[in-house]
Structure formats: structure tokens, C-alpha cells
Design a protein around this motif. Structure first.
Motif, PDB file in Angstrom:
ATOM      1  N   ILE A  20       1.226  -1.525  -0.146  1.00 51.20           N
ATOM      2  CA  ILE A  20       0.154  -0.147  -0.068  1.00 51.20           C
ATOM      3  C   ILE A  20       0.469   1.527  -0.031  1.00 51.20           C
ATOM      4  O   ILE A  20       0.275   1.721  -0.814  1.00 51.20           O
ATOM      5  CB  ILE A  20      -0.477   0.287   1.207  1.00 51.20           C
ATOM      6  CG1 ILE A  20      -2.098  -1.020   1.325  1.00 51.20           C
ATOM      7  CG2 ILE A  20      -1.904   1.195   0.802  1.00 51.20           C
ATOM      8  CD1 ILE A  20      -2.596  -1.521   2.330  1.00 51.20           C
ATOM      9  N   GLY A  21       2.085   1.039   0.440  1.00 52.63           N
ATOM     10  CA  GLY A  21       2.878   2.458   0.611  1.00 52.63           C
ATOM     11  C   GLY A  21       3.126   3.065  -0.795  1.00 52.63           C
ATOM     12  O   GLY A  21       3.639   4.339  -0.759  1.00 52.63           O
ATOM     13  N   SER A  22       3.803   1.834  -1.305  1.00 51.59           N
ATOM     14  CA  SER A  22       4.228   2.558  -2.817  1.00 51.59           C
ATOM     15  C   SER A  22       3.548   3.036  -3.669  1.00 51.59           C
ATOM     16  O   SER A  22       3.971   4.359  -4.433  1.00 51.59           O
ATOM     17  CB  SER A  22       5.141   1.257  -2.982  1.00 51.59           C
ATOM     18  OG  SER A  22       4.378   0.640  -3.696  1.00 51.59           O
ATOM     19  N   HIS A  23       2.122   2.405  -4.075  1.00 49.88           N
ATOM     20  CA  HIS A  23       1.465   2.894  -4.375  1.00 49.88           C
ATOM     21  C   HIS A  23       1.081   4.486  -3.859  1.00 49.88           C
ATOM     22  O   HIS A  23       0.192   5.570  -4.334  1.00 49.88           O
ATOM     23  CB  HIS A  23      -0.153   2.446  -4.567  1.00 49.88           C
ATOM     24  CG  HIS A  23       0.435   0.950  -4.850  1.00 49.88           C
ATOM     25  ND1 HIS A  23      -0.301   0.935  -6.942  1.00 49.88           N
ATOM     26  CD2 HIS A  23       0.311  -0.261  -5.160  1.00 49.88           C
ATOM     27  CE1 HIS A  23      -0.173   0.548  -7.246  1.00 49.88           C
ATOM     28  NE2 HIS A  23       0.356  -0.910  -6.227  1.00 49.88           N
ATOM     29  N   SER A  24       0.294   4.612  -2.543  1.00 49.54           N
ATOM     30  CA  SER A  24       0.514   6.066  -2.352  1.00 49.54           C
ATOM     31  C   SER A  24       1.664   7.062  -2.582  1.00 49.54           C
ATOM     32  O   SER A  24       1.033   8.024  -2.365  1.00 49.54           O
ATOM     33  CB  SER A  24      -0.267   5.890  -0.282  1.00 49.54           C
ATOM     34  OG  SER A  24      -1.023   4.420   0.158  1.00 49.54           O
ATOM     35  N   VAL A  25       2.884   6.283  -2.093  1.00 48.81           N
ATOM     36  CA  VAL A  25       3.739   7.080  -2.483  1.00 48.81           C
ATOM     37  C   VAL A  25       3.656   8.555  -4.121  1.00 48.81           C
ATOM     38  O   VAL A  25       3.513   9.436  -4.628  1.00 48.81           O
ATOM     39  CB  VAL A  25       5.332   6.694  -2.492  1.00 48.81           C
ATOM     40  CG1 VAL A  25       6.571   7.392  -2.954  1.00 48.81           C
ATOM     41  CG2 VAL A  25       5.449   6.465  -0.693  1.00 48.81           C
TER      42      VAL A  25
END
Ligand code: UD2
Length: 325
Positions: A20-25
């Protein structure tokens, strides 16, 4: 939060190299925001940030989000406008095996970050909570007002972190937005454990022409939400002008059964071997469904990716292939 008056808003994302973090970034960078990512690469992967790392607006710090000696200088240097706290112990079974690690990763780090936010006048903290806080007996669809009944150390720590952050909100005016994710799926989800998200496992197996196993009758339903929508939700919660501190479901409000998912896979992978059926897993719940209306009211957010569209995108993604589940 008044972004227009800030000289150059910078956002901190913990767990930046995760699913989820990489998509949010990426979502934040696409909107033109500057982002500092933190990840200890315990379950995250640098590969997930391949695109983000080519942006001049992104920097990555390899550190544990709870390592105050590493994180404090980042607050000092950047004067973050907001923090998106996604770093976590993500496996429910692991939280039973490692309760102390669960306590540290899923509760203590949230406290450290909240105190740093207060000290350095970072107004907003968006926290990755989970629908697991509802437990198995809450009425469906789950509403935020339901009495939470966590059934695992994982869910208990997520709930405790919510309570603590909302305590800081009430006591000191921190804007604490606790997002209760339902079943998030999409590219980059790790399929490597039998307890990984079911769609990551199914996709990985269909891509290798291996049969999938359905535990139970396949009529169990989940509220599956695409990671694209979740990333947008996270980004909006972090950057929009006004939020109300509280707990919010991140879900579609639509129940999809495993059999319905299987029918779509069969179109995407014609000629795949038939699914195998096995007894239900102990502790499995039959139905999970969220009410998305609170988040809709606060952020004007609603999921836009249909399940069929999201599954197609996942199936065409080639990064799940080759893993041995
Ligand atoms: C669990 C976790 C949740 C999150 C999620 C992963 C709890 C309370 N919740 O929820 O926090 O980690 O998993 O997205 O523990 N299934 C199969 N075949 C498989 C794998 C799974 O039939 O190969 C079934 C499984 O038995 C269940 C459904 O698919 O009935 C969904 O399983 P899941 O592990 O993706 O998600 P869930 O909601 O049980």
C-alpha cells in the motif's frame, strides 16, 4: 491544514516500500507533493519504489519507523505537513507468534510518531488501521460506531493505536485519521504466504497455470478494494484541507464471493485447471462487508475501480509470477 500557506509541504510515509505504501507514494508524487519515505525493508521491497525513486520529489530513508534516533532528524529537517503511517506487522498469524513485535510495530511506533508530530508541529497523522478491529460478530455492514471486538493480537494493537491517536487528537489537537482498510488487493501484494490476501495467491497461481484451493464452499464474501483506490484515499486523507479526527472504513460497500472472483479468473485465464475445494480454515469468517458512508461524507471519497477491472489489472501484472505458493 492550509497547504497554500506552507512554503513547500513535505509528507512522511512510513512503510513506503510496502504494497500500500508504494502505491500511496506514487499517488502523492503524481499530485506534485514532496515525499520522504521510510522503510526498514522487513516486508517491503525496493523494487516497489522503482518509479518513485526516479522522482526528484522523493527521497527514501532505510530505517525502522520506530527508531526515534533515525526519525527525529527527519522531522527536524523537513517540518512535515503530514504523516501517513503504514509501517506495520501485516500478518495476523505472525502477531500470534510474535506478540512483542506486534506490540512494537503495530502500537508503539504510532505513539512515537504522534509525539514527534506534536513536538514538530506536524498537524496530521493518517494511520493504517484494519477492519480486523470489528471481529467476527459485529453486524454487517460494519459501521464505525460498532463495538470493536478484536480477535487477534494484530487487531487489538490496531485498535489500541486508534484509541491512543484519537486521545492525542482530543488532548492536543492532532488531526488523527484512522483508516480501517477492508480487503485490499492489487499489484505488488505479496502472495508468498498461505495467509496472504486470497487474490494475490489466486493470481500468482493462475499465472502459473496451477490450481487454486478454495477453503469452504466459496460462498464466503469480502469487501475487496483496489489498492489504487486505497492509495487515493490515503493521499486525500493526508492532503485535503479539512478532516475530522476519527475512524473511517476504507471499503467499497460491495460484497464479492470467492466464486464470483473465480468466474472472472476463468475468463482471464481460460484453460486454467479447476479449483480444488478444502475444508474451511479455523477462525475464518463467512462474510465481511463495510459501510463506506463516513469516509464518503468526510472526503467525498468513493472507490472507483470495479472488482472486475481491478482483478483484470492484477492478472495482467506480471510481478506475482514465479513465487512459490
Ligand atoms: C485476513 C485478515 C486481514 C488481512 C487479510 C489479507 C483477519 C481477521 N483478517 O482476512 O487482516 O491480513 O487476511 O488480505 O485475520 N482463501 C481461500 N484460498 C486461499 C486463501 C484464502 O479460499 O488460497 C479464503 C480464506 O479462507 C477466506 C477468504 O479466502 O475465506 C479471504 O481470505 P484472506 O486471507 O484474503 O482475507 P480475510 O478476510 O480472511
Amino acid at each position: 491544514m492550509n497547504l497554500e500557506n506552507d512554503m513547500a509541504p513535505v509528507f512522511l510515509v512510513t512503510g513506503a516500500a510496502g504494497f500500500i505504501g508504494s502505491h500511496s507514494v506514487e499517488w502523492l508524487l503524481r499530485q506534485g507533493w514532496a515525499v520522504v519515505g521510510v522503510d526498514n525493508l522487513r516486508t517491503g521491497h525496493l523494487d516497489n519504489l522503482a518509479d518513485a525513486r526516479s522522482s526528484p520529489n522523493f527521497s527514501l530513508v532505510i530505517a525502522d519507523a520506530g527508531d526515534e534516533a533515525a526519525i527525529r532528524p527527519l522531522f527536524q529537517e523537513h517540518h512535515f505537513t503530514g504523516v501517513l503511517h503504514l509501517a506495520a506487522l501485516v500478518s495476523v498469524p505472525e502477531s500470534f507468534r510474535e506478540p512483542d513485535l506486534n506490540y512494537r510495530l503495530n502500537l508503539a511506533i504510532a505513539d512515537t510518531l504522534a509525539r514527534l508530530c506534536l513536538e514538530f508541529e506536524c498537524k496530521r497523522l493518517v494511520f493504517a488501521s484494519s477492519a480486523a478491529v470489528y471481529g467476527t460478530s459485529a453486524a454487517l455492514p460494519n459501521r464505525e460506531s460498532a463495538f470493536p471486538q478484536p480477535q487477534s493480537p494484530y487487531a487489538a494493537a490496531k485498535l489500541a493505536a486508534e484509541v491512543m491517536l484519537l486521545g492525542y487528537a482530543a488532548s492536543y489537537g492532532l488531526e488523527a485519521v484512522c483508516l480501517r482498510y477492508f480487503n485490499v488487493y492489487g499489484p505488488r501484494q505479496d502472495p508468498s504466504s498461505p495467509y496472504s490476501g486470497v487474490l494475490s495467491i489466486f493470481t500468482s497461481r493462475f499465472q502459473r497455470s496451477l490450481p487454486v484451493t478454495i477453503y469452504g464452499d466459496g460462498e464466503q464474501t469480502r469487501d475487496f478494494i483496489s489498492v489504487r483506490d486505497v492509495a487515493r484515499c490515503n493521499g486525500q486523507a493526508l492532503t485535503c484541507q479539512e478532516v475530522v479526527s476519527g475512524r473511517y472504513n476504507v471499503c467499497t460497500g460491495q460484497a464479492v464471493s470467492l466464486k464470483q472472483a473465480l468466474a472472472i479468473y476463468q475468463e482471464l485465464f481460460p484453460g486454467a485447471p479447476p479449483a480444488e475445494f478444502a475444508p474451511s480454515r479455523i477462525g475464518d469468517i463467512q462474510h465481511s462487508l463495510g459501510d463506506p458512508s463516513s469516509l464518503q461524507a468526510m472526503l467525498q471519497f468513493s472507490a472507483q475501480t470495479s472488482f472486475a477491472q481491478g482483478l483484470r489489472e492484477l492478472a495482467l501484472d506480471n510481478r506475482c509470477g514465479g513465487l512459490d505458493v
